[in-house]
Design a protein around this motif. Structure first.
Motif, mmCIF file in Angstrom:
data_model
loop_
_atom_site.group_PDB
_atom_site.id
_atom_site.type_symbol
_atom_site.label_atom_id
_atom_site.label_comp_id
_atom_site.label_asym_id
_atom_site.label_seq_id
_atom_site.Cartn_x
_atom_site.Cartn_y
_atom_site.Cartn_z
ATOM 1 N N LEU A 1 0.850 -1.191 0.000
ATOM 2 C CA LEU A 1 0.000 0.000 0.000
ATOM 3 C C LEU A 1 0.880 1.233 0.000
ATOM 4 O O LEU A 1 1.914 1.266 0.668
ATOM 5 N N ARG A 2 0.440 2.252 -0.714
ATOM 6 C CA ARG A 2 1.240 3.466 -0.817
ATOM 7 C C ARG A 2 0.950 4.408 0.377
ATOM 8 O O ARG A 2 -0.199 4.624 0.755
ATOM 9 N N GLY A 3 2.028 4.919 0.947
ATOM 10 C CA GLY A 3 1.922 5.907 2.028
ATOM 11 C C GLY A 3 3.229 6.671 2.056
ATOM 12 O O GLY A 3 4.183 6.270 1.403
ATOM 13 N N SER A 4 3.294 7.769 2.832
ATOM 14 C CA SER A 4 4.560 8.510 2.907
ATOM 15 C C SER A 4 4.844 8.902 4.344
ATOM 16 O O SER A 4 3.907 9.135 5.108
ATOM 17 N N GLY A 5 6.118 8.987 4.708
ATOM 18 C CA GLY A 5 6.504 9.442 6.051
ATOM 19 C C GLY A 5 5.964 8.509 7.121
ATOM 20 O O GLY A 5 5.969 7.282 6.974
ATOM 21 N N THR A 6 5.461 9.099 8.207
ATOM 22 C CA THR A 6 4.958 8.296 9.329
ATOM 23 C C THR A 6 3.804 7.401 8.896
ATOM 24 O O THR A 6 3.591 6.327 9.467
ATOM 25 N N ALA A 7 3.041 7.821 7.892
ATOM 26 C CA ALA A 7 1.920 7.001 7.403
ATOM 27 C C ALA A 7 2.419 5.614 6.992
ATOM 28 O O ALA A 7 1.735 4.613 7.207
ATOM 29 N N SER A 8 3.627 5.540 6.430
ATOM 30 C CA SER A 8 4.189 4.242 6.034
ATOM 31 C C SER A 8 4.396 3.362 7.253
ATOM 32 O O SER A 8 4.174 2.153 7.216
ATOM 33 N N THR B 1 2.566 -3.854 3.687
ATOM 34 C CA THR B 1 3.911 -3.514 3.219
ATOM 35 C C THR B 1 3.858 -2.121 2.604
ATOM 36 O O THR B 1 3.274 -1.942 1.534
ATOM 37 N N PRO B 2 4.423 -1.121 3.305
ATOM 38 C CA PRO B 2 4.319 0.242 2.773
ATOM 39 C C PRO B 2 5.233 0.483 1.580
ATOM 40 O O PRO B 2 6.346 -0.031 1.540
ATOM 41 N N VAL B 3 4.745 1.241 0.623
ATOM 42 C CA VAL B 3 5.569 1.672 -0.508
ATOM 43 C C VAL B 3 5.471 3.196 -0.516
ATOM 44 O O VAL B 3 4.393 3.756 -0.691
ATOM 45 N N SER B 4 6.629 3.862 -0.299
ATOM 46 C CA SER B 4 6.606 5.330 -0.176
ATOM 47 C C SER B 4 6.749 5.995 -1.533
ATOM 48 O O SER B 4 7.631 5.617 -2.313
ATOM 49 N N MET B 5 5.893 6.957 -1.786
ATOM 50 C CA MET B 5 6.029 7.788 -2.998
ATOM 51 C C MET B 5 5.113 8.995 -2.850
ATOM 52 O O MET B 5 4.109 8.929 -2.134
#
Ligand code: DTR
Length: 337
Positions: free
Chosen positions: A165-172, A181-185
Motif C-alpha cells: 500500500l502506498r503511504g509517505s513518512g509516518t503514514a508508512s 507492506t508500505p511503498v513510499s512515494m
C-alpha cells in the motif's frame, strides 16, 4: 581606461536595476505538486484570489499546479533558492527535515482536517520551530484523516498482511503497524503505481477517490482515521522581506484564516467524494474492529514514543507539544467537533 570604468559602472547599474525590479515584482510564482483538482491546489487558487482581492491587485499570484514549475520533492529547496517565490510542501515527503512539526503526522486520532489544520497553525505560531527559519511560512493545513483505499476488500488485520500500500513518512510506519507492506512515494506517482499494480491500494484522505479518480481502481475502503498529512505553504525569505508592510499585514492575517478554510473545504469535500464513489463505482466501506485497533495500539504508541525521544534529543519541547495537542483535542471533543 576611464571609459572602461564608466562602462562597467553602467553595466552594474543595469544589473542592480534588474535585480531590484525582479524582487519588488507584483507578480509572484507559486509552485504546487499535485494535479489542479486536488485540495492543495484548490486552496492555492483560493489563497491567490484572496490576495489579489485584499491587495486591490497590487500583488498577483501566478499559480503552477501539477509540478509544472517544481516537483513534490524540489519545492522546499526550490523556494529557498528562488526558483519559485511560493511553494506548497507535504512534510511527510521529506522525513527528518521537520523534527517538531512532524508531530502532526503521528497517529494522534485528530478528528477532522479543520481541527487538525487550525491546531497545526497554532502549534507553529506558539513554538516558532527553527526548522522553518529559512523561509516565511504563509499558512499550514492538513489532509483529512487517512484511510485505506484498495482494489480488494481488506476488512481485518489478517487480510492486510503483506499487502503493498502506498503511504509517505509516518503514514508508512502506520501501515507497517497494521501488517501491510508500505511503498513510499509522493501522491503524483500513485495513479501509475496503482495502474501498474506496483501497489494494491493507498493510505490517504478519501477525497482522492474523486479528485484523482482512484475509485476507478479502488472499490474498497477500510476506515482507520488514525493520522493526517501536514502541509506548509512557504515563501522565499528575501521576497517576503521586499514586500510592502501593508501587503505583509494582509498575508499574515490570511495565514490562520486559510488554514481553517482549507480544513473545512477538505472535510466537506471528503463527504462529497465518498457519496460520488458509492454512486458511480459502488464503493464498499469496511471498518477495522475495536479488537483489531486495540491489538495495533501498542505499535502506534511506540511511534509516538520514538518521536518524543527523537525530538527531545534535538532539544525540542516534545512533551509540551503533545500536552498542548491533547488539551486541544479535549476541547474539540467537548465542543462536539
Ligand atoms: N494523503 C497525503 C496528502 C494528500 C491528501 N490528498 C491529497 C491530494 C493530493 C496530494 C496530496 C494529498 C498524501 O498522500 O500525500
Amino acid at each position: 581606461m576611464q571609459r572602461r570604468i564608466a562602462l562597467s559602472l553602467m553595466l552594474l547599474m543595469v544589473f542592480l536595476g534588474t535585480t531590484a525590479v525582479s524582487t519588488s515584482a507584483t507578480t509572484l510564482t507559486y509552485a504546487n505538486f499535485p494535479p489542479a483538482p486536488t485540495f492543495p491546489c484548490v486552496q492555492m487558487e483560493r489563497w491567490a484570489d484572496e490576495v489579489e482581492k485584499r491587495t486591490d491587485g497590487a500583488l498577483t499570484i501566478e499559480t503552477f499546479p501539477g509540478g509544472t514549475l517544481l516537483g513534490a520533492k524540489q519545492i522546499w529547496r526550490g523556494v529557498q533558492y528562488g526558483q519559485a517565490d511560493i511553494g506548497c510542501i507535504s512534510l511527510a515527503y521529506q522525513p527528518g527535515l521537520f523534527p517538531l512539526m512532524s508531530v502532526m503526522e503521528l497517529p494522534l486520532g485528530l478528528p477532522s482536517a479543520e481541527t487538525a489544520s487550525t491546531l497545526m497553525w497554532d502549534l507553529f505560531t506558539s513554538y516558532s520551530p527553527e526548522e522553518f527559519d529559512k523561509v516565511k511560512v504563509l499558512t499550514m493545513f492538513t489532509s483529512a484523516p487517512s484511510n485505506i483505499m484498495s482494489k480488494k476488500p481488506l476488512p481485518d488485520l489478517a487480510s492486510l498482511q503483506g499487502v503493498e500500500l502506498r503511504g509517505s513518512g509516518t503514514a508508512s510506519r502506520i501501515l507497517e503497524a497494521l501488517g501491510a507492506t508500505p511503498v513510499s512515494m509522493p501522491m503524483p506517482d500513485t495513479p501509475q503505481a496503482l495502474q501498474k499494480g506496483v501497489v494494491q491500494g493507498l493510505f490517504s484522505s478519501l477525497e482522492v477517490l474523486k479528485d484523482l479518480n482512484f475509485a476507478a481502481y479502488c472499490q474498497h475502503v477500510t476506515r482507520t482515521d488514525l493520522q493526517v498529512y501536514p502541509f506548509a505553504v512557504i515563501m522565499n525569505k528575501r521576497v517576503w522581506e521586499d514586500l510592502p508592510e501593508s501587503t505583509k499585514k494582509i498575508l499574515n492575517e490570511l495565514g490562520p484564516e486559510q488554514a481553517a478554510w482549507t480544513g473545512r473545504y477538505m472535510d466537506n469535500h471528503v463527504q462529497k467524494a465518498l457519496a460520488w464513489a458509492q454512486k458511480e463505482h459502488g464503493l464498499t466501506t469496511h471498518a477495522l474492529s475495536a479488537t483489531a485497533l486495540e491489538a495495533v495500539q501498542p505499535k502506534l504508541d511506540k511511534l509516538i514514543e520514538e518521536w518524543v525521544q527523537d525530538a527531545s534529543a534535538k532539544g525540542l519541547p516534545a512533551k509540551a507539544v503533545l500536552r498542548d495537542i491533547s488539551a486541544r483535542l479535549d476541547k474539540a471533543e467537548a465542543k462536539g467537533e
